[in-house]
Design a protein around this motif. Sequence first.
Motif, PDB file in Angstrom:
ATOM      1  N   ARG A   1       0.845  -1.192   0.000  1.00 55.12           N
ATOM      2  CA  ARG A   1       0.000   0.000   0.000  1.00 55.12           C
ATOM      3  C   ARG A   1       0.881   1.242   0.000  1.00 55.12           C
ATOM      4  O   ARG A   1       1.571   1.532   0.977  1.00 55.12           O
ATOM      5  CB  ARG A   1      -0.930   0.010   1.210  1.00 55.12           C
ATOM      6  CG  ARG A   1      -1.961  -1.102   1.212  1.00 55.12           C
ATOM      7  CD  ARG A   1      -2.929  -0.946   2.373  1.00 55.12           C
ATOM      8  NE  ARG A   1      -3.760   0.255   2.214  1.00 55.12           N
ATOM      9  CZ  ARG A   1      -3.651   1.331   2.953  1.00 55.12           C
ATOM     10  NH1 ARG A   1      -2.749   1.400   3.916  1.00 55.12           N
ATOM     11  NH2 ARG A   1      -4.437   2.366   2.762  1.00 55.12           N
TER      12      ARG A   1
ATOM     13  N   PRO B   1      -6.419   1.348   5.714  1.00 55.95           N
ATOM     14  CA  PRO B   1      -7.293   0.967   4.590  1.00 55.95           C
ATOM     15  C   PRO B   1      -8.760   1.049   4.998  1.00 55.95           C
ATOM     16  O   PRO B   1      -9.134   0.665   6.105  1.00 55.95           O
ATOM     17  CB  PRO B   1      -6.875  -0.480   4.296  1.00 55.95           C
ATOM     18  CG  PRO B   1      -6.285  -0.981   5.578  1.00 55.95           C
ATOM     19  CD  PRO B   1      -5.637   0.205   6.220  1.00 55.95           C
TER      20      PRO B   1
ATOM     21  N   ARG C   1      -2.272  -4.991   0.408  1.00 57.49           N
ATOM     22  CA  ARG C   1      -3.621  -5.247  -0.076  1.00 57.49           C
ATOM     23  C   ARG C   1      -3.567  -6.439  -1.015  1.00 57.49           C
ATOM     24  O   ARG C   1      -2.560  -6.680  -1.693  1.00 57.49           O
ATOM     25  CB  ARG C   1      -4.217  -4.027  -0.779  1.00 57.49           C
ATOM     26  CG  ARG C   1      -3.455  -3.529  -1.985  1.00 57.49           C
ATOM     27  CD  ARG C   1      -4.301  -2.551  -2.815  1.00 57.49           C
ATOM     28  NE  ARG C   1      -4.896  -1.502  -2.024  1.00 57.49           N
ATOM     29  CZ  ARG C   1      -4.349  -0.297  -1.852  1.00 57.49           C
ATOM     30  NH1 ARG C   1      -3.189  -0.018  -2.429  1.00 57.49           N
ATOM     31  NH2 ARG C   1      -4.954   0.629  -1.143  1.00 57.49           N
TER      32      ARG C   1
END
Length: 632
Positions: A23, A126, A261
């Motif tokens: 990320r 996130p 992710r």
Amino acid sequence: MNAGVLSCNPIGAAREEPWLHVRRELFEYGILPYPSLMHNDVVSGLRNLRDRLLLFQQASPICTWSLNNNSSSSSIQNGESDAVQTVEESSTGRQKRVATAAIAASLELSEAHAHLVLDTLASILPDEGEEGVDRLARTPLKEIDSVGADVDDVLLYLYVQSYRRVPSRPHRDAAAVADVWPSTSAIDRLLPSPSPLQARSVSFAKRLMPCQAEEEVNQLAYVQKHLPSLLALLAESTEDGENGTKVITAGKFERLGLLLRAKDANMVSIPLIQAAPFFANSDPAMPAAPVPLEQVLEWISLHICAASENLHQKPLVEKNGSSDSVATVASDVTDVMMMDAATSTVGSTTGAQTIFLPNGLLQLSNDWRPEGLTFVDGVVRASVLKQEQDIKGGSVKVSHCHDSAVYVLAPLKYVSVVGCSDSIVVLGAVGKTVRVEHCERVQLIVPTARITIANCRECLFYLGVNQLPLFTGDNHNLQVAPYNTFYPRLEVHLAQVGVDATVNRWDHILTLGLLDHNDTFIHTNGVANVQVEGAMLLQPEKFTIFTVPKWNENELGHELLTRANPFLLPKPYLLAQQHRSKAAENLKEMLYNAALEDNKKRHFTSAIHAHFREWLFASGNICQIYDLQRQD
């Protein structure tokens, strides 16, 4: 092997889905120049810090930090007691959470700086999907301290502060630089040189800064190198004590969502815990059994790769025969709506280019786009408009634009403005954060939750910002002013991303850090270990309203449109603007009622028009008018 992969497999090996991508938000928006956030023995130091955080949290469960502009303590409306109870109970429950007071006491920071750590973490957590999203990621700004952060998220976040750091040593010899991974950061390649304004060359300025592909490869290399330590930070021992096996529980594994992710074979995001076969489809009421740390490390190493939308289209090409070299990663090619493509020094390229990095080779392909990131890059003497239909993923990077006007009128999550000069940048509502770096003579107009400004010169920022604007690095002659414009869908966008127009902390400036000749930023010769320069408040008499052109307003239908600036102007600026408007009206009326003969009126009118045209050409604004006409 798939395109866009940082290879750590033998030649010919294939990387199977699901794919794990680093990320970028954590590295590009989460790094803070706090020396006290660094630890020499990182894993053991952070484990000790965990105990201190939880101890201090138990001692002071109720937050003392206030988000009011007057800095007075106030209660949080609607649900404060529930939120505070959550923090209190978490210190003894399965999910341990900490707030500003505990972070301040544990790291010996002021409450303002400790709250900045917590708030920055909240901005980069996130928030995609429904499963595995920490509630701090979706908490309103004024309630962040009452909710607190998961202590493991805090520890992972503090660990990653070592990214882009050069050791504080009296000299930077090869041994000192080699201590930093990945070797030197891409940003560390910046050498003293003319600024974008002085160089007058976008291509020259771009060579001084890392491209997006370089940054993402360095981020991936950093995570790959430090993955064993990051997992050790989360690991727990079995009942055998010191001789027992280190294991990762499902709850601890889920915290890695801050770093990684997951994507399936169709490049669709999936919850990280569902991507791992040893935790997938486990019943929350009966969590899956802990997994040995070595097994988790092996699985992540087999699936982690560089993010690329063309991941499954091209075969891997090894360049130097090394099993850990960089292969076929994409480049950040231009993605702009330009009026005159010939005016930009950045255009389409033929074939691939190779960039030499300290940790390998980077092959650039001209058909790649960074995942979830929209570029406005290399615009020179032109105007650019991007609206909602032009944005992919909610993240935008405006880079290396010169003498241009850039309009990005859409609801956004993250925006970075890098290496621009002599330009006007107007952004839509930004719900997470904005970062501005290495810009000169730029006017930035933005409503946002947060903003960080680093290493800029002679820039003016018109801000509608909910949190303290942060200034760090080598800044000079910066000014801030209240937000000064609107566009038809502004209030809709503000509501979509959660920016509160009733709160504007544009004049509550927070500076952070000292200028140190050992760090990674470029400073004026002879400047070292001095306080970071913030910004001055724009004088009210110099404040002006900016008018955003109204493109395709008739196509917006009958929805509620914004007709005025939703951010309330401070009284001195409002009075100054009213005085300016009244003076203009008086001058207009005086000229209209002037007792002049018809031929003198015609000469007078022609003289005004001639001077206006001269100003348009001399200032370069005539180009923007032509560009706006074409856009319309």
